[in-house]
Design a protein around this motif. Structure first.
Motif, PDB file in Angstrom:
ATOM      1  N   GLU A   2     -17.247   7.315 -18.249  1.00  0.00           N
ATOM      2  CA  GLU A   2     -17.706   7.463 -19.629  1.00  0.00           C
ATOM      3  C   GLU A   2     -18.596   8.697 -19.772  1.00  0.00           C
ATOM      4  OE1 GLU A   2     -19.470   3.854 -21.011  1.00  0.00           O
ATOM      5  OE2 GLU A   2     -17.697   2.636 -20.528  1.00  0.00           O
ATOM      6  N   PHE A   3     -19.517   8.874 -18.830  1.00  0.00           N
ATOM      7  CA  PHE A   3     -20.394  10.049 -18.826  1.00  0.00           C
ATOM      8  C   PHE A   3     -19.582  11.330 -18.683  1.00  0.00           C
ATOM      9  CE2 PHE A   3     -22.612  13.267 -16.321  1.00  0.00           C
ATOM     10  CZ  PHE A   3     -23.787  13.455 -17.052  1.00  0.00           C
ATOM     11  N   ILE A   4     -18.624  11.325 -17.753  1.00  0.00           N
ATOM     12  CA  ILE A   4     -17.806  12.509 -17.492  1.00  0.00           C
ATOM     13  C   ILE A   4     -17.011  12.903 -18.736  1.00  0.00           C
ATOM     14  CG2 ILE A   4     -15.812  13.347 -16.181  1.00  0.00           C
ATOM     15  CD1 ILE A   4     -16.906  11.580 -13.827  1.00  0.00           C
ATOM     16  N   ILE A   5     -16.399  11.916 -19.375  1.00  0.00           N
ATOM     17  CA  ILE A   5     -15.604  12.198 -20.583  1.00  0.00           C
ATOM     18  C   ILE A   5     -16.490  12.759 -21.687  1.00  0.00           C
ATOM     19  CG2 ILE A   5     -14.305  11.104 -22.460  1.00  0.00           C
ATOM     20  CD1 ILE A   5     -13.146   9.209 -20.274  1.00  0.00           C
ATOM     21  N   GLU A   6     -17.622  12.125 -21.908  1.00  0.00           N
ATOM     22  CA  GLU A   6     -18.538  12.594 -22.960  1.00  0.00           C
ATOM     23  C   GLU A   6     -18.939  14.050 -22.747  1.00  0.00           C
ATOM     24  OE1 GLU A   6     -22.131  10.332 -24.884  1.00  0.00           O
ATOM     25  OE2 GLU A   6     -22.857  11.407 -23.098  1.00  0.00           O
ATOM     26  N   LYS A   7     -19.344  14.386 -21.525  1.00  0.00           N
ATOM     27  CA  LYS A   7     -19.818  15.740 -21.248  1.00  0.00           C
ATOM     28  C   LYS A   7     -18.678  16.757 -21.235  1.00  0.00           C
ATOM     29  CE  LYS A   7     -23.740  13.944 -21.253  1.00  0.00           C
ATOM     30  NZ  LYS A   7     -24.420  13.945 -22.570  1.00  0.00           N
ATOM     31  N   ALA A   8     -17.521  16.360 -20.720  1.00  0.00           N
ATOM     32  CA  ALA A   8     -16.375  17.278 -20.703  1.00  0.00           C
ATOM     33  C   ALA A   8     -15.951  17.637 -22.119  1.00  0.00           C
ATOM     34  CB  ALA A   8     -15.212  16.653 -19.938  1.00  0.00           C
ATOM     35  N   VAL A   9     -15.968  16.643 -23.011  1.00  0.00           N
ATOM     36  CA  VAL A   9     -15.625  16.901 -24.413  1.00  0.00           C
ATOM     37  C   VAL A   9     -16.651  17.831 -25.045  1.00  0.00           C
ATOM     38  CG1 VAL A   9     -15.434  15.838 -26.693  1.00  0.00           C
ATOM     39  CG2 VAL A   9     -14.307  14.782 -24.734  1.00  0.00           C
ATOM     40  N   GLU A  10     -17.930  17.567 -24.810  1.00  0.00           N
ATOM     41  CA  GLU A  10     -18.979  18.422 -25.364  1.00  0.00           C
ATOM     42  C   GLU A  10     -18.832  19.869 -24.896  1.00  0.00           C
ATOM     43  OE1 GLU A  10     -22.786  16.800 -24.435  1.00  0.00           O
ATOM     44  OE2 GLU A  10     -22.409  14.902 -25.448  1.00  0.00           O
ATOM     45  N   LEU A  11     -18.376  20.044 -23.670  1.00  0.00           N
ATOM     46  CA  LEU A  11     -18.258  21.381 -23.091  1.00  0.00           C
ATOM     47  C   LEU A  11     -16.974  22.098 -23.497  1.00  0.00           C
ATOM     48  CD1 LEU A  11     -19.621  20.556 -19.536  1.00  0.00           C
ATOM     49  CD2 LEU A  11     -20.679  22.125 -21.177  1.00  0.00           C
ATOM     50  N   GLY A  12     -16.022  21.377 -24.104  1.00  0.00           N
ATOM     51  CA  GLY A  12     -14.827  22.036 -24.620  1.00  0.00           C
ATOM     52  C   GLY A  12     -13.514  21.667 -23.977  1.00  0.00           C
ATOM     53  N   ALA A  13     -13.490  20.641 -23.120  1.00  0.00           N
ATOM     54  CA  ALA A  13     -12.228  20.238 -22.491  1.00  0.00           C
ATOM     55  C   ALA A  13     -11.214  19.809 -23.540  1.00  0.00           C
ATOM     56  CB  ALA A  13     -12.462  19.108 -21.496  1.00  0.00           C
ATOM     57  N   THR A  14      -9.957  20.097 -23.271  1.00  0.00           N
ATOM     58  CA  THR A  14      -8.860  19.733 -24.174  1.00  0.00           C
ATOM     59  C   THR A  14      -8.367  18.318 -23.916  1.00  0.00           C
ATOM     60  OG1 THR A  14      -8.153  22.041 -24.261  1.00  0.00           O
ATOM     61  CG2 THR A  14      -6.526  20.379 -24.911  1.00  0.00           C
ATOM     62  N   ALA A  15      -8.330  17.937 -22.644  1.00  0.00           N
ATOM     63  CA  ALA A  15      -7.837  16.604 -22.273  1.00  0.00           C
ATOM     64  C   ALA A  15      -8.469  16.175 -20.963  1.00  0.00           C
ATOM     65  CB  ALA A  15      -6.313  16.605 -22.152  1.00  0.00           C
ATOM     66  N   ILE A  16      -8.612  14.866 -20.805  1.00  0.00           N
ATOM     67  CA  ILE A  16      -9.116  14.293 -19.559  1.00  0.00           C
ATOM     68  C   ILE A  16      -8.038  13.371 -19.009  1.00  0.00           C
ATOM     69  CG2 ILE A  16     -10.851  12.814 -18.490  1.00  0.00           C
ATOM     70  CD1 ILE A  16     -11.654  14.613 -21.743  1.00  0.00           C
ATOM     71  N   VAL A  17      -7.752  13.510 -17.729  1.00  0.00           N
ATOM     72  CA  VAL A  17      -6.691  12.719 -17.095  1.00  0.00           C
ATOM     73  C   VAL A  17      -7.300  11.864 -15.985  1.00  0.00           C
ATOM     74  CG1 VAL A  17      -4.439  12.775 -15.984  1.00  0.00           C
ATOM     75  CG2 VAL A  17      -5.116  14.661 -17.508  1.00  0.00           C
ATOM     76  N   PRO A  18      -7.497  10.562 -16.195  1.00  0.00           N
ATOM     77  CA  PRO A  18      -7.975   9.681 -15.122  1.00  0.00           C
ATOM     78  C   PRO A  18      -6.914   9.649 -14.011  1.00  0.00           C
ATOM     79  CG  PRO A  18      -8.113   8.618 -17.274  1.00  0.00           C
ATOM     80  CD  PRO A  18      -7.270   9.840 -17.449  1.00  0.00           C
ATOM     81  N   THR A  19      -7.350   9.922 -12.791  1.00  0.00           N
ATOM     82  CA  THR A  19      -6.391  10.111 -11.698  1.00  0.00           C
ATOM     83  C   THR A  19      -6.716   9.194 -10.523  1.00  0.00           C
ATOM     84  OG1 THR A  19      -6.195  12.435 -12.370  1.00  0.00           O
ATOM     85  CG2 THR A  19      -5.293  11.836 -10.226  1.00  0.00           C
ATOM     86  N   GLU A  20      -5.700   8.479 -10.053  1.00  0.00           N
ATOM     87  CA  GLU A  20      -5.854   7.584  -8.907  1.00  0.00           C
ATOM     88  C   GLU A  20      -5.645   8.379  -7.622  1.00  0.00           C
ATOM     89  OE1 GLU A  20      -4.212   3.413 -10.724  1.00  0.00           O
ATOM     90  OE2 GLU A  20      -2.759   5.015 -10.429  1.00  0.00           O
ATOM     91  N   MET A  21      -6.673   8.355  -6.767  1.00  0.00           N
ATOM     92  CA  MET A  21      -6.610   9.116  -5.522  1.00  0.00           C
ATOM     93  C   MET A  21      -6.850   8.205  -4.333  1.00  0.00           C
ATOM     94  SD  MET A  21      -8.564  12.654  -6.598  1.00  0.00           S
ATOM     95  CE  MET A  21      -8.248  13.423  -8.197  1.00  0.00           C
ATOM     96  N   GLU A  22      -6.575   8.723  -3.159  1.00  0.00           N
ATOM     97  CA  GLU A  22      -6.610   7.921  -1.938  1.00  0.00           C
ATOM     98  C   GLU A  22      -7.978   7.286  -1.693  1.00  0.00           C
ATOM     99  OE1 GLU A  22      -5.699   8.606   2.809  1.00  0.00           O
ATOM    100  OE2 GLU A  22      -4.688   9.864   1.320  1.00  0.00           O
ATOM    101  N   HIS A  23      -9.049   8.030  -1.975  1.00  0.00           N
ATOM    102  CA  HIS A  23     -10.386   7.535  -1.676  1.00  0.00           C
ATOM    103  C   HIS A  23     -11.091   6.905  -2.877  1.00  0.00           C
ATOM    104  CE1 HIS A  23     -10.662  10.472   1.996  1.00  0.00           C
ATOM    105  NE2 HIS A  23      -9.906   9.402   2.229  1.00  0.00           N
ATOM    106  N   CYS A  24     -10.347   6.630  -3.946  1.00  0.00           N
ATOM    107  CA  CYS A  24     -10.946   5.949  -5.095  1.00  0.00           C
ATOM    108  C   CYS A  24     -11.301   4.513  -4.710  1.00  0.00           C
ATOM    109  CB  CYS A  24      -9.975   5.915  -6.280  1.00  0.00           C
ATOM    110  SG  CYS A  24      -9.766   7.493  -7.121  1.00  0.00           S
ATOM    111  N   VAL A  25     -12.539   4.121  -5.013  1.00  0.00           N
ATOM    112  CA  VAL A  25     -12.949   2.746  -4.764  1.00  0.00           C
ATOM    113  C   VAL A  25     -12.387   1.831  -5.849  1.00  0.00           C
ATOM    114  CG1 VAL A  25     -14.936   1.195  -4.570  1.00  0.00           C
ATOM    115  CG2 VAL A  25     -15.045   3.500  -3.596  1.00  0.00           C
ATOM    116  N   VAL A  26     -12.328   2.359  -7.078  1.00  0.00           N
ATOM    117  CA  VAL A  26     -11.867   1.584  -8.230  1.00  0.00           C
ATOM    118  C   VAL A  26     -10.343   1.462  -8.222  1.00  0.00           C
ATOM    119  CG1 VAL A  26     -11.720   1.528 -10.749  1.00  0.00           C
ATOM    120  CG2 VAL A  26     -13.841   2.255  -9.635  1.00  0.00           C
ATOM    121  N   LYS A  27      -9.858   0.252  -8.367  1.00  0.00           N
ATOM    122  CA  LYS A  27      -8.424  -0.011  -8.488  1.00  0.00           C
ATOM    123  C   LYS A  27      -8.194  -0.803  -9.770  1.00  0.00           C
ATOM    124  CE  LYS A  27      -7.855   1.736  -4.344  1.00  0.00           C
ATOM    125  NZ  LYS A  27      -7.251   3.077  -4.155  1.00  0.00           N
TER     126      LYS A  27
END
Length: 247
Positions: free
Chosen positions: A90-115
């Motif tokens: 939530e923090f990352i999305i908020e700040k990325a939008v404020e900074l000018g990002a066009t899109a955010i892509v949540p990405t599942e990676m090998e070392h992600c704790v969240v499933k």
């Protein structure tokens, strides 16, 4: 000044018809009066408008000045973020939008704790999109950046192949020279992807795959950053370069 987003279908000639939650916010929360001014962003353009009435549960806004507030970067930034723990996304999305990002892509990676299962993914993306919209309103964006559906790392790399440049901040990258060189490749109108690893970082296999996909391995400095700090830093670097070097 408040900023509201309206689909182009809700524009008639020189007026916008603002319904739903924004109508309630304008009328009952802000208690705006006739003649009060605010921004209406539609189809990528912000317009200075004034309130001229309420009709059929819509606030009616008349355009005073078109193309009033151009806030979009001359590049498109796609942030691929390895799913972090707790509410960090939530923090990352908020700040990325404020900074000018066009899109955010949540990405599942090998070392992600969240499933996340499919139902939770849908719920999360829906909430994240609302956060993106709120951040877009607050930062006076001309568009609402999109939070895309969660992707596997492999799918994210396939998506990124369609972009003009892919940056991969990595703690094992040597020095800032490669970062400066990569940023210098950014040109006006380009689409730039940034892939940020989760708390556990990238696996060696993922870094190798990113290189094969054309990713530029860069450094964000000599310190080890948390995933949320890395995301904000990388987007900030691109934003600063675009704002200062691409005029």
């Amino acid at each position: 000044m408040f900023n509201f987003f309206v689909v182009k279908e809700n524009r008639l000639d020189n007026r916008f018809y603002i319904g739903g939650g924004d109508y309630n916010h304008i009328k009952n929360v802000l208690r705006m009066q006739m003649g009060d001014t605010f921004l209406v962003s539609s189809d990528g353009v912000s317009n200075l408008c004034r309130l001229v009435g309420f009709e059929n549960e819509c606030a009616v806004a008349e355009i005073i000045e078109k193309n009033y507030n151009a806030t979009e970067l001359p590049i498109k930034i796609y942030l691929f973020e390895g799913l972090p723990k707790s509410d960090k996304m939530e923090f990352i999305i908020e700040k990325a939008v404020e900074l000018g990002a066009t899109a955010i892509v949540p990405t599942e990676m090998e070392h992600c704790v969240v499933k996340l299962d499919n139902k939770k993914k849908e719920q999360k993306v829906s909430r994240w999109q609302k956060i993106a919209e709120a951040a877009a309103k607050q930062s006076k964006r001309n568009i609402i950046p999109e939070v895309l559906d969660c992707m596997s790392f492999k799918t994210a790399l396939e998506f990124a192949k369609e972009l003009d440049l892919l940056l991969v901040p990595y703690e094992c990258a040597g020095g800032m020279a490669a970062t400066k060189k990569a940023l210098a490749k950014i040109k006006k109108g380009m689409s730039v992807g940034i892939i940020i690893g989760p708390e556990g970082g990238f696996s060696e296999k993922e870094i190798a795959a990113a290189k094969t996909a054309g990713g530029e391995i860069i450094s964000l400095g000599s310190r080890i950053l948390r995933t949320e700090t890395a995301a904000v830093t990388a987007v900030s670097m691109c934003m600063l370069y675009a704002e200062t070097e691409l005029d």
